[in-house]
Each structure stands twice: as C-alpha cells, then as structure tokens.
Scaffold this motif. Structure first.
Motif, mmCIF file in Angstrom:
data_model
loop_
_atom_site.group_PDB
_atom_site.id
_atom_site.type_symbol
_atom_site.label_atom_id
_atom_site.label_comp_id
_atom_site.label_asym_id
_atom_site.label_seq_id
_atom_site.Cartn_x
_atom_site.Cartn_y
_atom_site.Cartn_z
ATOM 1 N N LEU A 1 -105.799 -23.987 78.266
ATOM 2 C CA LEU A 1 -106.698 -24.808 77.474
ATOM 3 C C LEU A 1 -108.076 -24.934 78.128
ATOM 4 C CD1 LEU A 1 -104.302 -27.725 76.465
ATOM 5 C CD2 LEU A 1 -104.891 -25.678 75.160
ATOM 6 N N PHE A 2 -108.153 -24.597 79.422
ATOM 7 C CA PHE A 2 -109.388 -24.765 80.156
ATOM 8 C C PHE A 2 -109.999 -23.433 80.578
ATOM 9 C CE2 PHE A 2 -106.918 -28.605 80.726
ATOM 10 C CZ PHE A 2 -107.851 -29.587 80.406
ATOM 11 N N SER A 3 -109.333 -22.326 80.321
ATOM 12 C CA SER A 3 -109.783 -21.027 80.821
ATOM 13 C C SER A 3 -111.144 -20.619 80.247
ATOM 14 C CB SER A 3 -108.749 -19.941 80.567
ATOM 15 O OG SER A 3 -108.513 -19.810 79.173
ATOM 16 N N ALA A 4 -111.460 -21.065 79.041
ATOM 17 C CA ALA A 4 -112.732 -20.676 78.418
ATOM 18 C C ALA A 4 -113.854 -21.642 78.795
ATOM 19 C CB ALA A 4 -112.583 -20.638 76.901
ATOM 20 N N VAL A 5 -113.499 -22.740 79.475
ATOM 21 C CA VAL A 5 -114.495 -23.765 79.804
ATOM 22 C C VAL A 5 -115.228 -23.386 81.068
ATOM 23 C CG1 VAL A 5 -114.834 -26.187 80.398
ATOM 24 C CG2 VAL A 5 -113.142 -25.557 78.699
ATOM 25 N N ARG A 38 -98.755 -28.567 72.820
ATOM 26 C CA ARG A 38 -99.695 -27.463 73.078
ATOM 27 C C ARG A 38 -99.097 -26.482 74.078
ATOM 28 N NH1 ARG A 38 -105.828 -29.713 72.414
ATOM 29 N NH2 ARG A 38 -105.597 -30.005 70.161
ATOM 30 N N SER A 39 -98.838 -25.306 73.573
ATOM 31 C CA SER A 39 -98.246 -24.210 74.356
ATOM 32 C C SER A 39 -99.309 -23.135 74.585
ATOM 33 C CB SER A 39 -97.060 -23.629 73.581
ATOM 34 O OG SER A 39 -97.484 -23.239 72.281
ATOM 35 N N PRO A 40 -99.057 -22.190 75.476
ATOM 36 C CA PRO A 40 -100.050 -21.144 75.732
ATOM 37 C C PRO A 40 -100.293 -20.232 74.528
ATOM 38 C CG PRO A 40 -98.284 -21.056 77.370
ATOM 39 C CD PRO A 40 -97.922 -22.104 76.387
ATOM 40 N N TYR A 41 -99.281 -20.060 73.687
ATOM 41 C CA TYR A 41 -99.343 -19.195 72.499
ATOM 42 C C TYR A 41 -98.603 -19.896 71.366
ATOM 43 C CZ TYR A 41 -100.511 -15.728 76.027
ATOM 44 O OH TYR A 41 -101.107 -15.072 77.067
ATOM 45 N N PRO A 42 -98.817 -19.467 70.138
ATOM 46 C CA PRO A 42 -98.026 -20.035 69.040
ATOM 47 C C PRO A 42 -96.534 -19.758 69.258
ATOM 48 C CG PRO A 42 -99.918 -18.828 68.189
ATOM 49 C CD PRO A 42 -99.833 -18.521 69.657
ATOM 50 N N VAL A 43 -95.726 -20.808 69.103
ATOM 51 C CA VAL A 43 -94.279 -20.705 69.327
ATOM 52 C C VAL A 43 -93.539 -21.318 68.146
ATOM 53 C CG1 VAL A 43 -92.329 -21.460 70.770
ATOM 54 C CG2 VAL A 43 -94.502 -20.829 71.849
ATOM 55 N N PHE A 44 -92.532 -20.587 67.678
ATOM 56 C CA PHE A 44 -91.572 -21.102 66.710
ATOM 57 C C PHE A 44 -90.272 -21.293 67.483
ATOM 58 C CE2 PHE A 44 -94.611 -18.555 64.361
ATOM 59 C CZ PHE A 44 -94.930 -19.356 63.276
ATOM 60 N N HIS A 45 -89.900 -22.533 67.732
ATOM 61 C CA HIS A 45 -88.716 -22.816 68.532
ATOM 62 C C HIS A 45 -87.538 -23.064 67.591
ATOM 63 C CE1 HIS A 45 -86.689 -25.615 71.687
ATOM 64 N NE2 HIS A 45 -86.015 -24.500 71.487
ATOM 65 N N LEU A 46 -86.566 -22.173 67.625
ATOM 66 C CA LEU A 46 -85.395 -22.246 66.747
ATOM 67 C C LEU A 46 -84.297 -23.022 67.462
ATOM 68 C CD1 LEU A 46 -85.444 -18.489 65.635
ATOM 69 C CD2 LEU A 46 -86.716 -20.430 64.677
ATOM 70 N N ALA A 99 -104.104 -37.476 64.486
ATOM 71 C CA ALA A 99 -104.857 -37.421 65.742
ATOM 72 C C ALA A 99 -106.110 -36.562 65.593
ATOM 73 C CB ALA A 99 -103.976 -36.850 66.857
ATOM 74 N N GLU A 100 -107.087 -36.861 66.414
ATOM 75 C CA GLU A 100 -108.284 -36.022 66.503
ATOM 76 C C GLU A 100 -107.929 -34.788 67.339
ATOM 77 O OE1 GLU A 100 -111.284 -36.497 65.026
ATOM 78 O OE2 GLU A 100 -110.323 -38.203 64.032
ATOM 79 N N PRO A 101 -108.587 -33.647 67.109
ATOM 80 C CA PRO A 101 -108.247 -32.422 67.856
ATOM 81 C C PRO A 101 -108.322 -32.567 69.379
ATOM 82 C CG PRO A 101 -109.645 -31.889 65.994
ATOM 83 C CD PRO A 101 -109.584 -33.392 66.068
ATOM 84 N N ASP A 102 -109.235 -33.398 69.892
ATOM 85 C CA ASP A 102 -109.359 -33.524 71.346
ATOM 86 C C ASP A 102 -108.523 -34.661 71.926
ATOM 87 O OD1 ASP A 102 -110.853 -35.563 70.254
ATOM 88 O OD2 ASP A 102 -112.599 -35.257 71.548
ATOM 89 N N CYS A 103 -107.669 -35.257 71.122
ATOM 90 C CA CYS A 103 -106.814 -36.351 71.584
ATOM 91 C C CYS A 103 -105.720 -35.812 72.516
ATOM 92 C CB CYS A 103 -106.190 -37.060 70.385
ATOM 93 S SG CYS A 103 -105.165 -38.462 70.853
#
Length: 191
Positions: free
Chosen positions: A187-191, A136-144, A125-129
């Motif tokens: 994902l939109f807070s910086a826009v 896509r989560s608010p922070y990096p997550v490792f789900h065990l 996929a393209e990054p903006d797809c």
C-alpha cells in the motif's frame, strides 16, 4: 499494485501467503485461520488471467475441488487474481458472479466467498479510512470458505463472534504508521 511488468506467480503467491501469516493470522483478524495454515490445508491458487470468464471457470473448478476433497486435506482456497480486477468497483461487482456460481451449483449454505483487495473499501467508510485495512490484501483475492468449518470453529471460539469485525477494526486502527508500512508494504510502495 502498480508495476511495469506483471509479478511472477511465485511472487504473487509469496506476497499473499506473507499477508495471510503477518496480517490475517498475525493480527488475529481471523481467529480460525492459524490451525488450517499450520496443517497445510490452505491452498493459494494464482489465476494470471485477465478474463472474467477464465476467473469464473477457476472459481467454479476450485469450488468443485473443495466439494470433492476432504476437509482434512483442503480446508479453504484463496484464488488470487494479480492481473485482473485491479479496480475495486469491478472486483466488487464480480463478487455477484461468484455468488451466482454458488447458487447455480446448489452450494448456498455450503460455501461462501470472502473478499480481499488492495483498495478494499467498506460501503460506510472513506477510501483512506484505516478500517479498510482489515480486508486489504496485496492482490485481489476470492477466499472460498466452507461454511461447515466456520460453524465448527465458532462452536469452539471463546469470545462473541459478533465482536470479531469490530475487534478487527480496532486492531488495525491502533497500528502505528511504522507497523502499517511493515504489514502493508504494497500500500506504500508507490508513495
């Protein structure tokens, strides 16, 4: 997620749990998450370190905790790293370390790691797809995840488990811009 200062542990945990409730469960991206959430069997652990070694130790400790704790008390753990792995490529490379831990301790077939990141991008996929929104989560997550729990849930699942990823992509791709802004504000807070 860019900001002048690091978010508090409380804020990171709250944002992650809101994402779990509104996106993962709310959009039914994981048809098996609602029950453990209702039963208080999902642990959200914030690892504030920016060290690979510390994150590796935390992942190992949490996998051991899953190994030592009955599923009735702890179904799954989300390790959130708000101050580390902001670069998706580095995060993605570190997933190999997590897999190595699983192999090193003989947990292959017992546990697996699911990955979520604010900049998650599928290989095809393209990054903006929009399809990337499924992970896509608010922070990096490792789900065990306990593999036995997945197998048990799949036995009781009413649909074809092979269709879940495609259904998820279709679900997020049909969201309106307003729905995306509501569900993925980070994902939109910086826009």
């Amino acid at each position: 997620m860019s900001s002048q200062h690091s978010p508090s542990e409380h804020d990171v945990k709250a944002a992650t749990e809101q994402w779990l409730s509104n996106v993962v469960i709310g959009l039914n991206l994981c048809p098996f998450a609602a029950k453990p959430q209702r039963n208080g069997q999902i642990l959200t652990l914030v690892c504030e370190s920016s060290s690979d070694e510390v994150v590796m130790e935390v992942l190992c400790d949490e996998l051991k905790k899953l190994d030592e704790t009955p599923v009735s008390e702890l179904e799954t753990t989300m390790v959130v790293t708000p101050n580390h792995f902001t670069d998706f490529d580095k995060y993605n490379q570190f997933l190999d370390v997590a897999d190595m831990l699983i192999d090193q301790y003989g947990w292959r077939g017992t546990y697996q790691v699911a990955s979520f990141h604010p900049d998650y991008c599928f290989a095809d996929a393209e990054p903006d797809c929009d399809s990337n929104l499924t992970n896509r989560s608010p922070y990096p997550v490792f789900h065990l995840i306990r593999e036995e729990s997945i197998e048990k849930a799949l036995r009781h699942y009413g649909g074809d488990p092979e269709d879940i990823p495609d259904n998820n992509v279709e679900r997020v791709c049909t969201l309106s811009d307003q729905q995306k802004r509501h569900l993925f504000p980070y994902l939109f807070s910086a826009v």
